[in-house]
Design a protein around this motif. Sequence first.
Motif, mmCIF file in Angstrom:
data_model
loop_
_atom_site.group_PDB
_atom_site.id
_atom_site.type_symbol
_atom_site.label_atom_id
_atom_site.label_comp_id
_atom_site.label_asym_id
_atom_site.label_seq_id
_atom_site.Cartn_x
_atom_site.Cartn_y
_atom_site.Cartn_z
ATOM 1 N N GLU A 53 0.826 -1.125 0.169
ATOM 2 C CA GLU A 53 0.016 0.184 0.065
ATOM 3 C C GLU A 53 0.810 1.234 0.012
ATOM 4 O O GLU A 53 0.629 2.070 -0.533
ATOM 5 N N TYR A 54 1.977 1.108 0.830
ATOM 6 C CA TYR A 54 2.884 2.493 0.595
ATOM 7 C C TYR A 54 3.446 2.562 -0.494
ATOM 8 O O TYR A 54 3.318 3.935 -0.946
ATOM 9 N N CYS A 55 3.729 1.610 -1.246
ATOM 10 C CA CYS A 55 4.343 1.810 -2.545
ATOM 11 C C CYS A 55 3.431 2.355 -3.378
ATOM 12 O O CYS A 55 3.823 3.163 -4.362
ATOM 13 N N GLU A 56 2.361 1.684 -3.532
ATOM 14 C CA GLU A 56 1.136 2.000 -4.386
ATOM 15 C C GLU A 56 1.016 3.570 -4.390
ATOM 16 O O GLU A 56 0.752 4.376 -5.279
ATOM 17 N N LYS A 57 0.891 4.061 -3.199
ATOM 18 C CA LYS A 57 0.555 5.442 -2.723
ATOM 19 C C LYS A 57 1.831 6.458 -3.277
ATOM 20 O O LYS A 57 1.579 7.327 -3.819
ATOM 21 N N ALA A 58 3.012 5.858 -2.700
ATOM 22 C CA ALA A 58 4.153 6.730 -3.090
ATOM 23 C C ALA A 58 4.221 6.829 -4.715
ATOM 24 O O ALA A 58 4.672 7.874 -5.239
ATOM 25 N N CYS A 59 4.038 5.816 -5.515
ATOM 26 C CA CYS A 59 4.022 5.746 -6.925
ATOM 27 C C CYS A 59 3.046 6.737 -7.424
ATOM 28 O O CYS A 59 3.237 7.416 -8.540
ATOM 29 N N SER A 60 1.906 6.639 -6.894
ATOM 30 C CA SER A 60 0.803 7.556 -7.678
ATOM 31 C C SER A 60 1.129 9.137 -7.364
ATOM 32 O O SER A 60 0.552 9.878 -8.102
ATOM 33 N N LEU A 61 2.205 9.494 -6.304
ATOM 34 C CA LEU A 61 2.960 10.782 -6.464
ATOM 35 C C LEU A 61 4.032 11.235 -7.450
ATOM 36 O O LEU A 61 4.283 11.991 -7.376
ATOM 37 N N GLY A 62 4.313 9.972 -8.242
ATOM 38 C CA GLY A 62 5.240 10.212 -9.320
ATOM 39 C C GLY A 62 6.491 9.835 -9.069
ATOM 40 O O GLY A 62 7.484 10.251 -9.719
ATOM 41 N N ILE A 63 6.868 8.940 -8.176
ATOM 42 C CA ILE A 63 8.110 8.388 -7.809
ATOM 43 C C ILE A 63 8.155 6.925 -8.245
ATOM 44 O O ILE A 63 7.079 6.105 -8.322
ATOM 45 N N ILE A 64 9.367 6.264 -7.957
ATOM 46 C CA ILE A 64 9.388 4.803 -8.379
ATOM 47 C C ILE A 64 9.676 4.287 -6.746
ATOM 48 O O ILE A 64 10.597 4.640 -6.178
ATOM 49 N N ALA A 65 8.820 3.812 -6.335
ATOM 50 C CA ALA A 65 9.078 3.050 -4.807
ATOM 51 C C ALA A 65 9.637 1.764 -4.884
ATOM 52 O O ALA A 65 8.823 0.982 -5.540
ATOM 53 N N PHE A 66 10.620 1.467 -4.012
ATOM 54 C CA PHE A 66 11.157 0.205 -3.889
ATOM 55 C C PHE A 66 11.193 -0.367 -2.169
ATOM 56 O O PHE A 66 11.718 0.153 -1.629
ATOM 57 N N ALA A 67 10.255 -1.297 -2.080
ATOM 58 C CA ALA A 67 10.207 -2.126 -0.766
ATOM 59 C C ALA A 67 10.878 -3.315 -1.007
ATOM 60 O O ALA A 67 10.355 -4.201 -1.653
ATOM 61 N N PRO A 68 11.914 -3.733 -0.342
ATOM 62 C CA PRO A 68 12.814 -4.896 -0.566
ATOM 63 C C PRO A 68 11.948 -6.190 -0.149
ATOM 64 O O PRO A 68 12.136 -7.201 -1.000
ATOM 65 N N HIS A 69 11.055 -5.928 1.050
ATOM 66 C CA HIS A 69 10.464 -7.515 1.174
ATOM 67 C C HIS A 69 9.235 -7.485 0.350
ATOM 68 O O HIS A 69 8.667 -8.465 0.463
ATOM 69 N N LEU A 70 8.895 -6.611 -0.538
ATOM 70 C CA LEU A 70 7.837 -7.029 -1.580
ATOM 71 C C LEU A 70 8.508 -7.806 -2.724
ATOM 72 O O LEU A 70 7.800 -8.491 -3.521
ATOM 73 N N TYR A 71 9.908 -7.794 -2.881
ATOM 74 C CA TYR A 71 10.531 -8.452 -3.835
ATOM 75 C C TYR A 71 11.177 -9.738 -3.712
ATOM 76 O O TYR A 71 10.939 -10.683 -3.928
ATOM 77 N N PHE A 72 12.392 -9.494 -2.546
ATOM 78 C CA PHE A 72 12.840 -10.657 -2.176
ATOM 79 C C PHE A 72 12.187 -11.878 -1.463
ATOM 80 O O PHE A 72 12.835 -13.005 -1.475
ATOM 81 N N THR A 73 11.146 -11.499 -0.861
ATOM 82 C CA THR A 73 10.271 -12.485 -0.216
ATOM 83 C C THR A 73 9.688 -13.646 -1.344
ATOM 84 O O THR A 73 9.091 -14.564 -0.956
#
Length: 229
Positions: A23-43
Motif C-alpha cells: 500500500e505504501y508503494c502504491e501511494k508513493a508511486c501515485s505521487l510520481g516516484i518509483i518506490a522500492f520495498a525490499p520485502h515485496l521483492y525478495f520474499t
Amino acid sequence: MKLVYIASPLRGNYEDNIRKASEYCEKACSLGIIAFAPHLYFTQFYNDTIPEEREKGLKMGLAMLEKCEELWVMGTHISEGMQGEIAYAKELGIPIFIVEQPQDMECYPISTDHNILLGNHSCIVDSSKQDYTDRLLVMNYDTLKPEYRSRSNQIWLATGGFGCSPTARGRKVFVTSVYDGEQANFYRQDFAGIIRPEIWKEVQQQYDFIYLKEEVHRTTPTIQEGIEP
C-alpha cells in the motif's frame, strides 16, 4: 523519476506487513516516484524465517539502497532490519525521511519542485540541541502544507522566542522566512536544526531569494563556526 527506498517492518505479522508495504508503494508511486520495498521483492524467492536466506535478502536490499535517492522510513516502529537500512543510508549520505503516518499520503515527503526536501540530513550534527537565536533553521517538511513543501519554504531565520533555547520551558520560536520575508512563530519541534553551510550555499543557487538582509548574511559565519574542522 526519482527512485525511493521504502523501509517498513516485515517480521511479526508477515502477511499484514507485506500488505502495508504494498500500500505504501502504491501511494508513493501515485505521487510520481518509483518506490522500492525490499520485502515485496525478495520474499518472492527468499524465506525470511530462514536465517541464511534472510541475510541474503538484507544484503541485496542494501545493494538496492545504494541506487536510491531517498530513504523513507514508514511509521515510528523501527525494526532491526530498518535500523540497518537507516545506518547504511546515513553512511552513504542518502536523505532520510521519517513518515510518521504512512497511511496518510499528505505526510509523504514530496517536494513541489524537483529538489529533494531538507531534513535532519541537511542540518549540523546535534544542532537541534543548540540555541537557535540568529541562526538559519530547517523546518520539518511536514510542518508545511503539501502545496508549500519546497526547500525555499523550509529555511527560516530565528529572531527570538523562549523556544530558541533548548532548555527553556517555552517552546515558541519567532522566525522570518528568508525566501519572502514572512514573519511567523512555530514550536521548536517544528524545526530539524541549524542548516549546514554547504547546504545553504546550494539552496541559494537553486532559488531566487527575495529576502536576504544583512542579518541573514551575518549568520552564515556563525553557522560555519559551529562545524568541527
